[in-house]
Design a protein around this motif. Structure first.
Motif, mmCIF file in Angstrom:
data_model
loop_
_atom_site.group_PDB
_atom_site.id
_atom_site.type_symbol
_atom_site.label_atom_id
_atom_site.label_comp_id
_atom_site.label_asym_id
_atom_site.label_seq_id
_atom_site.Cartn_x
_atom_site.Cartn_y
_atom_site.Cartn_z
ATOM 1 N N ASN A 98 0.862 -1.182 0.000
ATOM 2 C CA ASN A 98 0.000 0.000 0.000
ATOM 3 C C ASN A 98 0.901 1.235 0.000
ATOM 4 O O ASN A 98 1.588 1.508 0.981
ATOM 5 C CB ASN A 98 -0.903 -0.001 1.228
ATOM 6 N N THR A 101 0.209 4.396 0.035
ATOM 7 C CA THR A 101 -0.337 5.647 0.562
ATOM 8 C C THR A 101 0.709 6.379 1.399
ATOM 9 O O THR A 101 1.644 5.767 1.924
ATOM 10 C CB THR A 101 -1.584 5.377 1.416
ATOM 11 N N SER A 159 6.261 5.181 0.082
ATOM 12 C CA SER A 159 5.041 5.996 0.138
ATOM 13 C C SER A 159 5.039 7.001 -1.006
ATOM 14 O O SER A 159 6.065 7.587 -1.345
ATOM 15 C CB SER A 159 4.938 6.716 1.487
ATOM 16 N N GLU A 161 1.348 8.275 -2.600
ATOM 17 C CA GLU A 161 0.056 8.923 -2.799
ATOM 18 C C GLU A 161 -0.444 9.516 -1.484
ATOM 19 O O GLU A 161 -0.814 8.795 -0.568
ATOM 20 C CB GLU A 161 -0.966 7.931 -3.356
ATOM 21 N N THR A 192 -3.239 1.518 -3.575
ATOM 22 C CA THR A 192 -3.380 2.631 -2.638
ATOM 23 C C THR A 192 -4.670 2.460 -1.854
ATOM 24 O O THR A 192 -5.736 2.242 -2.453
ATOM 25 C CB THR A 192 -3.428 3.985 -3.377
ATOM 26 N N HIS A 205 -6.152 4.782 1.337
ATOM 27 C CA HIS A 205 -5.894 5.847 2.298
ATOM 28 C C HIS A 205 -6.493 5.465 3.645
ATOM 29 O O HIS A 205 -7.715 5.387 3.797
ATOM 30 C CB HIS A 205 -6.469 7.168 1.796
#
Length: 339
Positions: free
Chosen positions: A59, A61, A168, A170, A202, A204
């Protein structure tokens, strides 16, 4: 299932208050979910358990300085606004403290260049607010906002980048996807050189991930939605991995939730949207074959997801072993590999 089935006793001294100097030097507890066997390793030794053709899904994010401290325009009272989910260029879903007096129409100021008006209440007890600002919102937020750390961490973080994964990208999270905090650039390069695919989604991280469960029966808990994106490239890599009979290993529970959201048919579909998927024991996994994760709070949805993947009794037994072996728990703590 009862909430009380997902509790355990953790001594306070086992809660990690700061990150290790070297990310990949953390400990790694390896759980074989078929046999229940446990192995104790260091995180950099995770390469032992990866094979050419496997895919790790991360991920990517990036945590934003989501905590803003302001004052009410009418009374001058102190107010905290915690950003959860961006709705458009000006509007956000937030948590406002104190919340009882946070009524529609109230204006909160954070300085001469930034203020917000409360528009409405949400179904999860938060508020939708509309920001007014002079300049670029992201730049102002970087200057005025604070990187939020979990409430069980009592020490200030000298370098906020240590609460970001090295990959990381986004911006948008209110909390870090902490399983990824153990990876270094060198370790990622080593893994890729093994012939292991590195793919990215991604999600959040917001209220859906860290909201406590209060319902006595966990099936009554309602997850709050969180925004996700799955690129075409990632969908292609994951689907090809599955066709080849290799493993899809999720890095973190947020990667699991994203993959399972878009993989209901057994094939991952690229796209963006919102997910409120709640995974607990009894869930049938369609995409994920392995999981890299941190240790999680008692009675949390994250512990329930891990229990769904590896079995509640096995997971709690592994946690007990980790406590006895003095593993470090939670965000800056040690990791588990469930295979």
């Amino acid at each position: 299932m009862e909430l009380s089935q997902f509790t355990y006793h953790l001594p306070a001294e086992r809660i990690a208050q700061h990150p290790l100097e070297e990310r990949d030097q953390s400990r790694l507890l390896v759980l074989d979910r078929q046999s229940g066997n446990l192995e104790h390793r260091r995180f950099y030794e995770i390469t032992r358990y990866l094979e050419p053709g496997d895919t790790l899904v991360f991920n990517n994010t990036r945590v934003i300085p989501a905590r803003l401290m302001g004052t009410r325009a009418d009374t001058g009272g102190k107010v905290e606004v915690f950003l959860l989910n961006r709705l458009n260029d000006t509007d956000w879903e937030t948590l406002v403290k104190p919340g009882k007096r946070a009524r529609s129409g109230m204006t909160i100021t954070f300085g001469p260049e930034l203020s917000c008006e409360i528009l409405s209440a949400t179904d999860f007890g938060g508020r939708v607010v509309r920001f007014s600002f002079a300049g670029l919102f992201e730049t102002i937020l970087d200057r005025l906002g604070e990187t939020p750390l979990p409430p069980y961490i009592h020490e200030r973080l000298s370098d906020s980048e240590r609460y970001q994964t090295v990959y990381s990208k986004e911006r948008g999270s209110a909390a870090a996807p902490t399983a990824g905090l153990h990876f270094t650039d060198n370790l990622l390069s080593t893994i890729a050189a093994q012939g292991v695919n590195l793919a990215y989604v991604t999600l959040h991280v917001g209220l859906g991930t860290f909201r406590p469960v209060s319902a006595a029966n966990i099936t009554d808990h309602v997850m709050h939605r969180e925004f996700y994106t799955v690129p075409e490239e990632t969908a292609s890599i994951v689907n090809q991995t599955r066709r080849a009979g290799k493993r899809v290993i999720a890095v973190g529970t947020t990667s699991v939730r994203t993959l399972e959201t878009v993989g209901e048919s057994g094939q991952v579909e690229a796209g963006s949207g919102y997910t409120n998927i709640f995974i607990y024991p009894g869930y049938r996994f369609r995409i994920v074959d392995g999981l890299i994760t941190n240790f999680h709070l008692p009675e949390s949805t994250l512990l329930m997801l891990v229990s769904a993947f590896a079995g509640r009794e096995q997971v709690l037994a592994a946690y007990e072993a980790a406590i006895q072996e003095k593993y470090r728990f939670f965000s800056f703590g040690d990791a588990m590999l469930i295979r």
